[in-house]
Design a protein around this motif. Structure first.
Motif, mmCIF file in Angstrom:
data_model
loop_
_atom_site.group_PDB
_atom_site.id
_atom_site.type_symbol
_atom_site.label_atom_id
_atom_site.label_comp_id
_atom_site.label_asym_id
_atom_site.label_seq_id
_atom_site.Cartn_x
_atom_site.Cartn_y
_atom_site.Cartn_z
ATOM 1 N N VAL A 1 0.856 -1.193 0.000
ATOM 2 C CA VAL A 1 0.000 0.000 0.000
ATOM 3 C C VAL A 1 0.890 1.240 0.000
ATOM 4 C CG1 VAL A 1 -1.673 1.345 1.331
ATOM 5 C CG2 VAL A 1 -1.899 -1.141 1.199
ATOM 6 N N THR B 1 0.659 5.401 0.763
ATOM 7 C CA THR B 1 -0.161 6.471 1.336
ATOM 8 C C THR B 1 0.426 7.817 0.933
ATOM 9 O OG1 THR B 1 -0.739 5.095 3.244
ATOM 10 C CG2 THR B 1 -1.085 7.467 3.461
ATOM 11 N N ARG C 1 -5.851 12.973 1.957
ATOM 12 C CA ARG C 1 -4.919 11.879 2.230
ATOM 13 C C ARG C 1 -5.522 10.618 1.629
ATOM 14 N NH1 ARG C 1 -0.572 11.169 5.277
ATOM 15 N NH2 ARG C 1 -0.844 13.257 6.158
ATOM 16 N N ARG D 1 -4.941 6.383 0.316
ATOM 17 C CA ARG D 1 -4.198 5.119 0.373
ATOM 18 C C ARG D 1 -4.565 4.306 -0.858
ATOM 19 N NH1 ARG D 1 -5.702 1.764 4.825
ATOM 20 N NH2 ARG D 1 -3.667 0.747 4.660
#
Length: 214
Positions: free
Chosen positions: A6, A8, A203, A205
């Motif tokens: 992942v 971010t 923000r 992800r």
């Protein structure tokens, strides 16, 4: 639970756009040794402001009257009243800036009237906010793809997106104070609307493919 790597990232966007509204405040003032003349003068001056604002018709989007104050002035010792002070404030909002300077100066030319402003702003539903949010999301996606590319991977899915808010546009103020000096003609005043800064941040992800780390 995400099965796999992942990334971010934070996406941001900044814009400077022209203001859509201008607000200013007009305050009628009165003072006298007696209460009744003070109230009479205050009412007359407030009415004169209303008449002048009425003459601009649809140029004015909104006007609101509030903050009415009437107070006695007493000596330092004791409660003997030596004068009465009165004031009432009208807040005016316009979106057509063509006659804004003229209107403010004409109001400031009234007897015992103070004018403060303008405060430039965007409408709460301005498209500029939406455009900034869209740009912030695009920035987040671009950053995620760049990080993935650096790892010989690629973005495959969005896992989470959170709005981190943004700053409010700045507002500028100028003021005029008229003390009852009469003039034969109101001077011209050109106002330069202050650009409004719009900021959006998110923000995000993203899921990415397995990186190649060799």
């Amino acid at each position: 639970m995400v099965d796999g790597p992942v990334v971010t990232v934070r996406g941001e966007a900044y814009r400077e756009v022209a203001p859509e509204e201008a607000r200013f405040a007009v305050t009628a003032l009165a003072r006298d040794r007696e209460r009744e003349p003070t109230l009479t003068r205050l009412a007359e001056r407030a009415a004169a402001i209303r008449v002048l604002l009425d003459s601009y018709g649809p140029t004015i989007d909104r006007r609101e009257t509030g903050d009415l104050r009437v107070r006695p002035e007493t000596r330092r010792s004791g409660e003997r009243v030596v004068a009465w002070h009165g004031s009432v404030v009208t807040t005016v909002t316009v979106s057509d800036f063509t006659a804004l300077g003229e209107l403010m100066l004409r109001l400031a030319d009234q007897d015992q009237v103070a004018v403060a402003g303008p405060w430039w702003s965007l409408r709460p539903d301005s498209p500029a906010y939406r455009e900034a949010r869209h740009a912030a999301i695009a920035d987040a996606l671009l950053r995620a793809r760049e990080y993935a590319e650096a790892l010989d991977a690629r973005v495959t899915d969005l896992i989470e997106l959170a709005d981190e808010g943004g700053g409010q546009p700045m507002m500028a103020r100028m003021s005029f104070d008229a003390g009852g000096v009469e003039s034969t003609a109101v001077p011209e005043l050109e106002l330069d609307p202050q650009p409004q800064s719009v900021h959006a941040a998110v923000r995000a992800r993203f899921a990415i493919t397995r990186p190649v780390l060799s």
